[in-house]
Design an enzyme around this catalytic site. Structure first.
Site, short mmCIF file in Angstrom:
data_model
loop_
_atom_site.label_atom_id
_atom_site.label_comp_id
_atom_site.label_asym_id
_atom_site.label_seq_id
_atom_site.Cartn_x
_atom_site.Cartn_y
_atom_site.Cartn_z
N ARG A 71 0.84 -1.19 0.00
CA ARG A 71 0.00 0.00 0.00
C ARG A 71 0.88 1.24 0.00
O ARG A 71 1.87 1.32 0.74
CB ARG A 71 -0.93 0.02 1.23
CG ARG A 71 -2.03 -1.03 1.19
CD ARG A 71 -3.07 -0.69 0.13
NE ARG A 71 -4.22 -1.59 0.14
CZ ARG A 71 -4.36 -2.64 -0.66
NH1 ARG A 71 -3.39 -2.92 -1.52
NH2 ARG A 71 -5.44 -3.40 -0.61
N GLU A 85 -2.51 7.69 -5.47
CA GLU A 85 -2.41 6.76 -6.59
C GLU A 85 -3.42 7.15 -7.65
O GLU A 85 -4.64 7.07 -7.39
CB GLU A 85 -2.69 5.33 -6.09
CG GLU A 85 -2.28 4.24 -7.04
CD GLU A 85 -2.35 2.87 -6.38
OE1 GLU A 85 -3.31 2.13 -6.69
OE2 GLU A 85 -1.46 2.56 -5.56
N HIS A 91 -0.04 -0.30 -10.38
CA HIS A 91 -0.78 -1.22 -9.52
C HIS A 91 -1.16 -2.49 -10.29
O HIS A 91 -2.34 -2.85 -10.40
CB HIS A 91 -2.03 -0.53 -8.97
CG HIS A 91 -2.49 -1.11 -7.66
ND1 HIS A 91 -2.98 -0.34 -6.63
CD2 HIS A 91 -2.52 -2.38 -7.20
CE1 HIS A 91 -3.31 -1.12 -5.60
NE2 HIS A 91 -3.04 -2.36 -5.93
#
Length: 349
Positions: free
Chosen positions: A260, A288, A307
């Site tokens: 994370r 993000e 990601h």
């Protein structure tokens, strides 16, 4: 009811519980192809609609009234008090993805419903991605590749990157999670690295049994050729890796984050990479995506991916299979493979 057991068990033999899929339309198409749907039909009693992306319409509420099992995934709305009142026969929520924190809360657990997760299946691609990132990091391969575009007639630039050995290295894993455990096993199986594990809530005996060394973060940082993050994003882990921690890493160290983004102080990371020569492989960031002005985009000692370490595309079928495995266990009265409890819910990513 003992933890990890089903709320009810069938009287004799496998049943075909009334089951509803709840997820967004794109997830349904990706995770549940013909093979998965055929298996679902064999295991469950199905009605109309077969799947829902919302739980408020009269049509879906009528379906909920007789539903015993929900198979959920990305896009499932919160299972709040209103939803639970509309589903009086509901006994199990089987999640075909990782964290259930977005749709399962105290109301679900208060009612004693079985909740399971497919996070174990999702950990596999993350661990493989992380292993690849670590092995490339030993040789500084992605960073050398970035410089190869500039230095086309002279390979002496490789000498500026320090140790380029793939043997006798030290990897510190922060978090002995599903993914962290898998990464440790993969690395130790190759025999290329010493593995340190930082996890204040993990049993040190379990870490040692895997062949790794339990240490504190302060002990791990100065020894880490690679620091790989595998902790959940919780208030107490926010910015776990800040300026002081990055400064404690040895010269030439590589930070790998597939967990994370909020685990790392982004401003401190930008300074460490821009000014102190820290290398980084980042599949997750905070925020993000990063703002276009972030210097991390342009640094040759930083690799950014959008990601992609976790399950994507056909990889998500493994999580659908895990949820169907749980459905099969539920129907036969067997215990779940990966139940979610109040304790585990608190530390889910």
């Amino acid at each position: 009811m003992p933890p990890g057991r089903f709320p009810t068990a069938p009287a004799a033999g496998p049943r075909r519980p009334e089951t509803l899929l709840v997820m967004d339309r794109d997830t349904l198409r990706t995770q549940f192809g013909e093979a998965e749907l055929a298996r679902l039909r064999a295991l469950a009693s199905l009605g109309e609609p077969l799947a829902a992306h919302e739980l408020e319409s009269p049509r879906v509420r009528r379906r909920l009234a007789g539903t015993e099992v929900l198979i959920t995934s990305w896009g499932c709305p919160p299972l709040d008090e209103g939803v639970l009142r509309a589903a009086p026969r509901l006994r199990a929520v089987l999640h075909a993805a990782g964290s259930v924190r977005h749709h399962v809360g105290g109301a679900v657990l208060d009612r004693g419903l079985l909740v399971t997760t497919a996070a174990g299946a999702n950990a596999e691609p993350v661990a493989r991605y992380t292993l690849a990132a670590i092995l490339w990091a030993f040789k500084k391969a992605p960073f050398l590749a970035a410089e190869a575009r500039r230095f086309r007639d002279d390979w002496s630039y490789r000498d500026r990157h320090g140790e380029l050995s793939g043997a006798d290295r030290t990897v510190a894993l922060v978090g002995f999670s599903r993914t962290g455990r898998r990464v440790a096993r993969l690395l130790l199986g190759l025999g290329l690295a010493r593995v340190l594990v930082v996890d204040p809530v993990a049993d040190p005996a379990e870490i040692t049994a895997e062949g790794a060394e339990p240490v504190t973060l302060e002990q791990a940082l100065p020894r880490a050729d690679v620091l790989s993050l595998h902790a959940p994003s919780l208030p107490r882990t926010r910015h776990l890796i800040g300026a002081a921690e990055l400064a404690a890493l040895p010269p030439g160290a590589v930070l790998v984050n597939t967990a994370r983004g909020a685990l790392v102080d982004t401003a401190a990371l930008e300074r460490a990479c821009a000014e102190d020569g820290l290398y980084a492989v980042l599949d997750v960031t905070d925020p993000e995506p990063l703002p276009p002005s972030s210097p991390l985009y342009d640094l040759p000692n930083v690799v950014l991916t959008p990601h992609v370490a976790g399950s994507l595309g056909s990889e998500t079928r493994r999580m659908a299979a895990a949820a169907l495995d749980e459905l099969e266990r539920y129907a036969s009265g067997a215990p779940p493979a990966d139940p979610v409890t109040r304790q585990t819910l608190e530390v889910q990513a």
